[in-house]
Structure formats: structure tokens, C-alpha cells
Design a protein around this motif. Structure first.
Motif, short mmCIF file in Angstrom:
data_model
loop_
_atom_site.label_atom_id
_atom_site.label_comp_id
_atom_site.label_asym_id
_atom_site.label_seq_id
_atom_site.Cartn_x
_atom_site.Cartn_y
_atom_site.Cartn_z
N ILE A 59 0.86 -1.19 0.00
CA ILE A 59 0.00 0.00 0.00
C ILE A 59 0.89 1.24 0.00
O ILE A 59 1.85 1.31 0.77
CB ILE A 59 -0.93 -0.03 1.22
CG1 ILE A 59 -1.84 -1.26 1.10
CG2 ILE A 59 -1.74 1.27 1.35
CD1 ILE A 59 -2.69 -1.55 2.31
N CYS A 60 0.59 2.18 -0.89
CA CYS A 60 1.47 3.34 -1.01
C CYS A 60 0.66 4.60 -1.25
O CYS A 60 -0.27 4.60 -2.06
CB CYS A 60 2.46 3.12 -2.16
SG CYS A 60 3.77 4.36 -2.14
N LYS A 61 1.06 5.68 -0.56
CA LYS A 61 0.34 6.94 -0.73
C LYS A 61 0.91 7.77 -1.88
O LYS A 61 0.37 8.79 -2.25
CB LYS A 61 0.38 7.74 0.57
CG LYS A 61 1.77 8.20 0.96
CD LYS A 61 1.75 9.05 2.21
CE LYS A 61 3.14 9.57 2.50
NZ LYS A 61 3.40 9.90 3.87
N GLN A 62 2.05 7.32 -2.44
CA GLN A 62 2.69 8.10 -3.51
C GLN A 62 2.23 7.63 -4.88
O GLN A 62 1.55 6.60 -5.00
CB GLN A 62 4.21 7.99 -3.41
CG GLN A 62 4.80 8.42 -2.09
CD GLN A 62 4.68 9.92 -1.82
OE1 GLN A 62 4.08 10.68 -2.60
NE2 GLN A 62 5.25 10.35 -0.71
N ASN A 63 2.63 8.40 -5.88
CA ASN A 63 2.20 8.10 -7.24
C ASN A 63 3.35 8.13 -8.24
O ASN A 63 3.19 8.67 -9.34
CB ASN A 63 1.11 9.09 -7.67
CG ASN A 63 -0.26 8.46 -7.55
OD1 ASN A 63 -0.46 7.30 -7.94
ND2 ASN A 63 -1.20 9.19 -7.00
N CYS A 64 4.47 7.55 -7.87
CA CYS A 64 5.62 7.52 -8.79
C CYS A 64 5.12 6.95 -10.13
O CYS A 64 4.50 5.88 -10.15
CB CYS A 64 6.74 6.64 -8.24
SG CYS A 64 7.26 7.13 -6.59
N LEU A 65 5.39 7.67 -11.20
CA LEU A 65 4.80 7.32 -12.49
C LEU A 65 5.15 5.92 -12.97
O LEU A 65 4.40 5.29 -13.71
CB LEU A 65 5.26 8.34 -13.55
CG LEU A 65 4.27 9.41 -13.97
CD1 LEU A 65 3.68 10.13 -12.77
CD2 LEU A 65 4.92 10.41 -14.91
N LEU A 69 3.10 -0.07 -7.59
CA LEU A 69 2.45 0.07 -6.28
C LEU A 69 1.81 1.44 -6.10
O LEU A 69 1.19 1.71 -5.08
CB LEU A 69 3.47 -0.15 -5.14
CG LEU A 69 4.27 -1.45 -5.13
CD1 LEU A 69 5.02 -1.59 -3.81
CD2 LEU A 69 3.39 -2.67 -5.37
N GLN A 70 1.97 2.30 -7.08
CA GLN A 70 1.46 3.67 -6.95
C GLN A 70 -0.03 3.68 -6.58
O GLN A 70 -0.81 2.82 -7.02
CB GLN A 70 1.70 4.46 -8.23
CG GLN A 70 0.99 3.87 -9.44
CD GLN A 70 0.72 4.95 -10.47
OE1 GLN A 70 -0.41 5.43 -10.56
NE2 GLN A 70 1.71 5.32 -11.22
N LYS A 71 -0.38 4.71 -5.79
CA LYS A 71 -1.74 4.81 -5.24
C LYS A 71 -2.84 4.70 -6.31
O LYS A 71 -3.87 4.06 -6.10
CB LYS A 71 -1.85 6.17 -4.52
CG LYS A 71 -3.15 6.40 -3.83
CD LYS A 71 -3.07 7.64 -2.98
CE LYS A 71 -3.95 8.72 -3.58
NZ LYS A 71 -3.74 10.02 -2.96
FE1 FES Z 1 5.19 4.28 -3.68
FE2 FES Z 1 6.74 5.58 -5.36
S1 FES Z 1 7.01 5.39 -3.22
S2 FES Z 1 4.78 4.73 -5.74
#
Ligand code: FES
Ligand code: SAM
Length: 334
Positions: A59-65, A69-71
Motif C-alpha cells: 500500500i502506497c500513498k505516492q504516485n511515482c509514475l 504500487l502507486q496509489k
Molecule cells: Fe510508492 Fe513511489 S514510493 S509509488
């Protein structure tokens, strides 16, 4: 021998232009990989260090392109392990002979500082080194994890190009990433960083800057992986990185930082079935087998084609030991 490779082998120093010329010229690859292998043997020896990787939440709150796993990715089945499961997997990994565990997750707010401190303390009762890889945190949190017993931290800078960094990481900042790495070093962590190779618009010049950054930071560990496009992310149609270029960035990193730990990354083996062994013969000295049990490993899908999804930790341990022996190297007992 190519003059630049010779210089790097003797002095472990190159300027940006020299690095770019090595990256551009593919006729020197064999020599580059062999020299990185020699430097690895001279400085860190023939032992391969194994780190057991526990993927405890996707689960991840970030949206690395680039990241699966991005939100915003609604196609991934999310999970987080309970404290008991984490300890159980850690205990089993110790049973398979791992002396270092890497606790990795997305940036999952559920795991508060208190929860993580408790988990780290419990895992430390197993008498293992603990590496955290959980993304960006305030310095006080890193301090609390250190006091709880965490020894190392992995946080890739991903790219040192601030413009590319901003494009790849909405709502994140290059400055904060740098701040995290400085904080980790100040707190006395053995600090690992690294980059992705083959991000859209990434240039060879920018990769040379990444390598120079690793040197400037004097990192203890550098993980380099090819970017592999994930169909469930905005970069699904990107070209992605090549195994060869990632291997070259890794080999040059070994020449410039002769005594650090460099993993043969799983992403490399995704692009080439012998990827990790080739990496171990081109400068790498660490492998991080997955010790997450059951169906969870199928759900930690950062990129497609991740290896060993249907294997058990026990199988992976035996498999990697066999592969390492097949190239005349030994698994470290430390
Ligand atoms: Fe989770 Fe990059 S740190 S999408
Ligand atoms: N959240 C933590 C962090 O940001 O450091 C750790 C988990 S993150 C999934 C681990 C690493 O996966 C990242 O540092 C990134 O380099 C790598 N990664 C993400 N997406 C990738 C992709 N599409 N191809 C290859 N590697 C990828």
C-alpha cells in the motif's frame, strides 16, 4: 586496455565526460565488466552477501509514475502483513540462514512510527541486521527506527536530474529525497541509494551525474535496476531500460566505489534469465532473495515479469546458493 577504464581501475575517479564516453561506447563493454569484476574481487572478495527481503505492505500513498504500487493503480490487490506475519516470515528467513533482513513496503501510513519501532525491536530479537526500505520519513522517525535497532536504510534517489525527478514523482520533491539521505547518514545508518536506468527522457549525461552523486554521497550500498514499464501505470507505453545499460551503470559504479555493497538486482534478472549471475560477474556482491511467503509475493508487483513469484523462500535460498556456487563464488556466513 581502454585508457578510461584503466584510470578508473587505478584511481577510482572519473569525470562526467569520461563516464559518458564509457556509457556511449559499447565496444568496451566486455573489458568494462571484466575490470569491474576484478575490482570487486580485490576490494570485497568472492563472498556474496544474501539479504532476505520481506515485502510487508504494497500500500502506497505516492504516485511515482513508473511504479506498480502507486496509489492510482486500481488493478493491484493490496495487502499489509500483520505484526505476527512479519515476525513469522522474519523468523523463517533466519531459519534459512539469512543474517540480514530488508523490510520493504510502499509508503503506507498505517505503519506508524510506534508500530514500526515495535516491529523492528521484535525482529532484532532474532539477532539479525535490519535494513529498512520504506521511503521518505521525517528525521525523528528515522532516529526512532535507528534507536529501535535498525542498522541500514535503502532509499534510491531514482534519478539525480531534478527536472526528470519532478516529472516522475508528482507531489514529491527532489530536495526532500536528498534531505532524507543526508539525515540517514547523519544518524549513522549504513545508507544505500541507487537509480533507475531507462526512465523516459533520461540521458547518458544524467546517468553519469547519478554515478558521480553516489561517489559524492559516499554511499554504503548502491542498487541499480533497469526501469521496466508496468501496464497499470502512466508509463505503460514507455520503452524502458535495457539490461546492458543498467549493467554498465552498475559496473562503472563499482569502479568508482570499489569497496561498497552492490546488489545484483531482481529487475536485472527479469530482463535476462541469467541477469543476477552476470551482474555478480560484473561488479555486484549482494543478492536479495525474497523471503515473503505465500500469495503476497504475487501482489508486490512493482513491474511485470518479476521472478520467483511462485517459489517459496526455502526454494529461493537453495536456488540462489546453487547459482552462486556455479560461478565459483561462496555465500557469506557473516
Ligand atoms: Fe510508492 Fe513511489 S514510493 S509509488
Ligand atoms: N517505497 C520504498 C521507496 O520508495 O524507497 C520502497 C519500495 S519501492 C517499490 C522499491 C524500488 O522499486 C524503488 O526504489 C524503484 O527504484 C523500484 N521500482 C519501482 N518501479 C519500478 C519499475 N517499473 N521498474 C523497475 N524498478 C522499479
Amino acid at each position: 586496455m581502454n585508457e578510461i577504464i584503466e584510470k578508473a581501475k587505478c584511481f577510482h575517479k572519473l569525470d562526467k565526460e569520461e563516464i559518458v564516453s564509457l556509457l556511449k561506447n559499447n565496444s568496451i563493454n566486455k573489458e568494462l565488466f571484466q575490470t569491474a569484476d576484478e575490482v570487486r574481487r580485490k576490494y570485497v572478495g568472492d563472498e556474496v552477501h544474501l539479504r532476505g527481503l520481506v515485502e510487508f505492505s504494497n500500500i502506497c500513498k505516492q504516485n511515482c509514475l513508473y511504479c506498480g504500487l502507486q496509489k492510482n493503480n486500481g488493478n493491484v490487490e493490496r495487502y499489509r502483513l500483520s505484526e505476527e506475519e512479519i515476525f513469522d516470515f522474519a523468523q523463517k528467513a533466519v531459519g534459512y540462514g539469512y543474517k540480514t533482513l530488508v523490510m520493504q513496503s510502499g509508503e503506507d501510513g498505517y505503519f506508524s512510527t510506534e508500530k514500526l519501532v515495535k516491529i523492528i525491536k521484535k525482529v532484532k530479537t532474532l539477532d539479525v541486521a535490519v535494513t529498512m526500505s520504506i521511503g521518505e520519513c521525517p528525521k525523528e522517525d528515522y532516529k526512532a527506527f535507528k534507536e529501535a535497532g535498525a542498522n541500514r536504510f535503502l532509499l534510491r534517489i531514482e534519478t539525480t536530474d531534478p527536472v526528470l525527478y519532478a516529472k516522475m514523482h508528482p507531489n514529491m520533491s527532489h530536495e526532500n529525497r536528498m534531505r532524507c539521505l543526508k539525515d540517514l547518514q547523519e544518524l549513522g545508518y549504513e545508507t544505500g541509494t541507487g537509480c533507475l536506468v531507462g526512465l523516459p527522457e533520461q540521458t547518458l549525461e544524467s546517468l553519469a551525474d547519478d554515478i558521480l552523486f553516489f561517489k559524492e554521497l559516499n554511499a554504503d550500498m548502491i542498487g541499480i535496476g533497469p526501469f521496466i514499464p508496468n501496464q497499470d501505470t502512466p508509463l505503460k507505453d514507455a520503452e524502458g531500460g535495457t539490461f546492458e545499460l543498467a549493467l554498465k551503470v552498475m559496473a562503472i559504479t563499482r569502479l568508482l566505489l570499489p569497496d561498497i555493497n552492490i546488489p545484483a538486482t531482481t529487475a536485472m534478472e527479469t530482463l535476462d534469465p541469467k541477469g543476477r549471475l552476470i551482474a555478480l560477474q560484473s561488479g555486484a556482491n549482494v543478492v536479495m532473495p525474497n523471503v515473503t511467503e505465500g500469495d503476497y509475493r504475487k501482489k508486490y508487483l512493482i513491474y511485470p515479469g518479476k521472478i520467483c513469484l511462485n517459489d517459496t523462500p526455502a526454494h529461493c535460498r537453495g536456488c540462489i546458493t546453487g547459482k552462486i556456487s556455479s560461478i565459483g563464488r561462496t555465500v557469506s556466513k557473516d
